[in-house]
Design an enzyme around this catalytic site. Sequence first.
Site, PDB file in Angstrom:
ATOM      1  N   LYS A 179       0.943  -1.239  -0.046  1.00 20.57           N
ATOM      2  CA  LYS A 179       0.089   0.150   0.021  1.00 20.57           C
ATOM      3  C   LYS A 179       0.709   1.432   0.073  1.00 20.57           C
ATOM      4  O   LYS A 179       0.531   2.198  -0.778  1.00 20.57           O
ATOM      5  CB  LYS A 179      -0.891  -0.046   1.213  1.00 20.57           C
ATOM      6  CG  LYS A 179      -1.624   1.215   1.667  1.00 20.57           C
ATOM      7  CD  LYS A 179      -2.316   0.971   2.780  1.00 20.57           C
ATOM      8  CE  LYS A 179      -2.031   1.843   4.079  1.00 20.57           C
ATOM      9  NZ  LYS A 179      -1.698   3.148   4.326  1.00 20.57           N
ATOM     10  N   ASN A 180       1.828   1.411   0.830  1.00 16.21           N
ATOM     11  CA  ASN A 180       2.642   2.432   0.906  1.00 16.21           C
ATOM     12  C   ASN A 180       3.704   2.922  -0.194  1.00 16.21           C
ATOM     13  O   ASN A 180       4.375   3.773  -0.189  1.00 16.21           O
ATOM     14  CB  ASN A 180       3.390   2.365   2.459  1.00 16.21           C
ATOM     15  CG  ASN A 180       2.470   2.567   3.668  1.00 16.21           C
ATOM     16  OD1 ASN A 180       1.288   2.887   3.260  1.00 16.21           O
ATOM     17  ND2 ASN A 180       3.042   2.446   4.747  1.00 16.21           N
ATOM     18  N   CYS A 223      -6.473   7.779   8.617  1.00 11.38           N
ATOM     19  CA  CYS A 223      -6.541   7.138   9.918  1.00 11.38           C
ATOM     20  C   CYS A 223      -6.161   8.126  11.180  1.00 11.38           C
ATOM     21  O   CYS A 223      -5.374   9.085  11.221  1.00 11.38           O
ATOM     22  CB  CYS A 223      -5.383   6.175  10.163  1.00 11.38           C
ATOM     23  SG  CYS A 223      -5.732   4.388  10.021  1.00 11.38           S
ATOM     24  N   ARG A 256      -3.792  14.752  11.165  1.00 15.22           N
ATOM     25  CA  ARG A 256      -2.485  14.807  11.250  1.00 15.22           C
ATOM     26  C   ARG A 256      -1.780  16.048  10.345  1.00 15.22           C
ATOM     27  O   ARG A 256      -2.476  16.116   9.254  1.00 15.22           O
ATOM     28  CB  ARG A 256      -2.261  13.471  10.458  1.00 15.22           C
ATOM     29  CG  ARG A 256      -2.238  12.077  11.385  1.00 15.22           C
ATOM     30  CD  ARG A 256      -2.349  10.849  10.704  1.00 15.22           C
ATOM     31  NE  ARG A 256      -1.312  10.327  10.090  1.00 15.22           N
ATOM     32  CZ  ARG A 256      -1.284   9.140   9.449  1.00 15.22           C
ATOM     33  NH1 ARG A 256      -2.352   8.515   9.111  1.00 15.22           N
ATOM     34  NH2 ARG A 256       0.015   8.713   8.713  1.00 15.22           N
ATOM     35  N   ASP A 306       3.819   0.550  12.284  1.00 15.31           N
ATOM     36  CA  ASP A 306       2.644  -0.040  11.819  1.00 15.31           C
ATOM     37  C   ASP A 306       2.721  -1.412  12.076  1.00 15.31           C
ATOM     38  O   ASP A 306       1.867  -2.168  12.234  1.00 15.31           O
ATOM     39  CB  ASP A 306       2.689   0.176  10.160  1.00 15.31           C
ATOM     40  CG  ASP A 306       2.560   1.433   9.677  1.00 15.31           C
ATOM     41  OD1 ASP A 306       1.937   2.317  10.446  1.00 15.31           O
ATOM     42  OD2 ASP A 306       2.672   1.671   8.312  1.00 15.31           O
ATOM     43  N   ARG A 324      -9.141  -1.154   3.909  1.00 14.96           N
ATOM     44  CA  ARG A 324      -8.216  -0.295   3.382  1.00 14.96           C
ATOM     45  C   ARG A 324      -6.757  -0.576   2.912  1.00 14.96           C
ATOM     46  O   ARG A 324      -6.340   0.003   2.315  1.00 14.96           O
ATOM     47  CB  ARG A 324      -8.259   0.893   4.412  1.00 14.96           C
ATOM     48  CG  ARG A 324      -9.235   2.043   4.461  1.00 14.96           C
ATOM     49  CD  ARG A 324      -8.829   3.258   5.413  1.00 14.96           C
ATOM     50  NE  ARG A 324      -7.545   3.542   4.969  1.00 14.96           N
ATOM     51  CZ  ARG A 324      -6.583   3.809   6.117  1.00 14.96           C
ATOM     52  NH1 ARG A 324      -6.924   3.707   7.400  1.00 14.96           N
ATOM     53  NH2 ARG A 324      -5.329   4.018   5.849  1.00 14.96           N
TER      54      ARG A 324
END
Length: 420
Positions: free
Chosen positions: A22-23, A116, A123, A306, A399
Amino acid sequence: MSKFVITGGAKLSGEIEVRGTKNFALKIIPASLLSKEKMIVSNMPEIEDTKRSLELLSSLGSKISKDSDKYIIDNSEVKETTLSSDIAKKFRASVMFVAPLLARFGEVKFPHPGGCVIGAGSRPIDLFLEGYQALGAKVSHKDGHYIIKADKLKGCEYFFTTVSVTATESLLMAASLASGTTVLKNCAMEPEIEELAVYLNRNGAKIEGAGTPIIKIEGVKEIGAGDIEIMPDRIETGTFAIMAAATNSELLIKNCRPENVQILLEIFKKIGINFEAGEFSILIKKTEKFTSYNIKTHEYPGFPTDLQSPYTMLMTQAHGSALIHETIYDRRLLFSDLLAQMGANIIMCDPHRIVVNGPTKLQGKELTSPDLRAGITMILAGLIAEGKTTIDNIYQIDRGYEQIDSRLRSIGAKIERVTD
Ligand code: UD1
């Protein structure tokens, strides 16, 4: 509304493949905007966050098609530089569209990104804004939108006072099309940043030092595009390794890069979890008993924030006491209350530190997934708990983890997706 219902106690076995990360996907999709040429992406994780990202790209005028499992992205017709509020507010990584749009078109308008809720309040994006200003852009704020403009970005020297993955990647992309040289200092060193630089360099960018704290970028006039295969997800890799260890199962984790989870594997060696790491796989072997070990989350190559929540769950099954120190996000330990409700012995020392005393039996519960990483941890806890665990708000898990229920079922987990 869908839920996961898990019946605990099943032993897992066989093999599981790690999907694309994902990242990295969430960076490569917006990075396509740096070029008019076509990008062809393979191993794209089919998760809610990449769907949102492709939706946002398409709302800007990008033509996206699919050829079997490859995505073909054509941005030659893109002219729009305002990000749709409806989509951008749904996910934090919408912030990754700002730098490429600014670099290629000289302006961009966007709302504060969503995502999130794990930091203090929403954030921050102060480092991004400061960095664009250092590159010569003007930043203003009107009607809930940021507006950033620059006729031509100019190379600069910028020092990150907080290490940030997405801010490093954003300034790296913006500087690639600026005039002159940019030196970024105190950069994040995550493997996904290096992978992005390798892709951009292959297509004409001049970036040195990505993956180290100092990155030097020589701006170029144009960047091309080409094929890119999304690298395996190191967080999913670590999560599966923890899952196998916690359930005392033998599991072969395939299509991964073990060097990217080295810190977790080094800890496994110390606490007595048996495994064999190959070049692209990890075999976790059955381990009846393992001991506790303290961790402190840190930027790569330190312990990833994470993986903190799955590791906390693992420590509920370890012999001894482990101090978990979360240094990156303010609210990321709050989920541990859910483990405590399941029977874990957890003492909160302060918002950044907990002590986990193990081993304890966990009991199935009805829970709501507070965010992506805590959500997957609830699944892992459900797998070792006695009885049934029900997890609500599973959009948060979808997600970031592709078809997690069917993939876990294929290795013996008892998990069902139930829709009301
Ligand atoms: C990325 C990852 C996320 C991971 C995190 C830390 C993506 C899409 N997400 O998130 O999975 O948990 O790295 O490894 O790659 N900060 C500021 N100002 C800013 C930006 C960040 O103060 O402008 C702070 C944040 O509040 C946080 C710290 O920097 O305390 C690290 O955040 P950052 O590295 O930016 O996280 P993300 O890049 O959003």
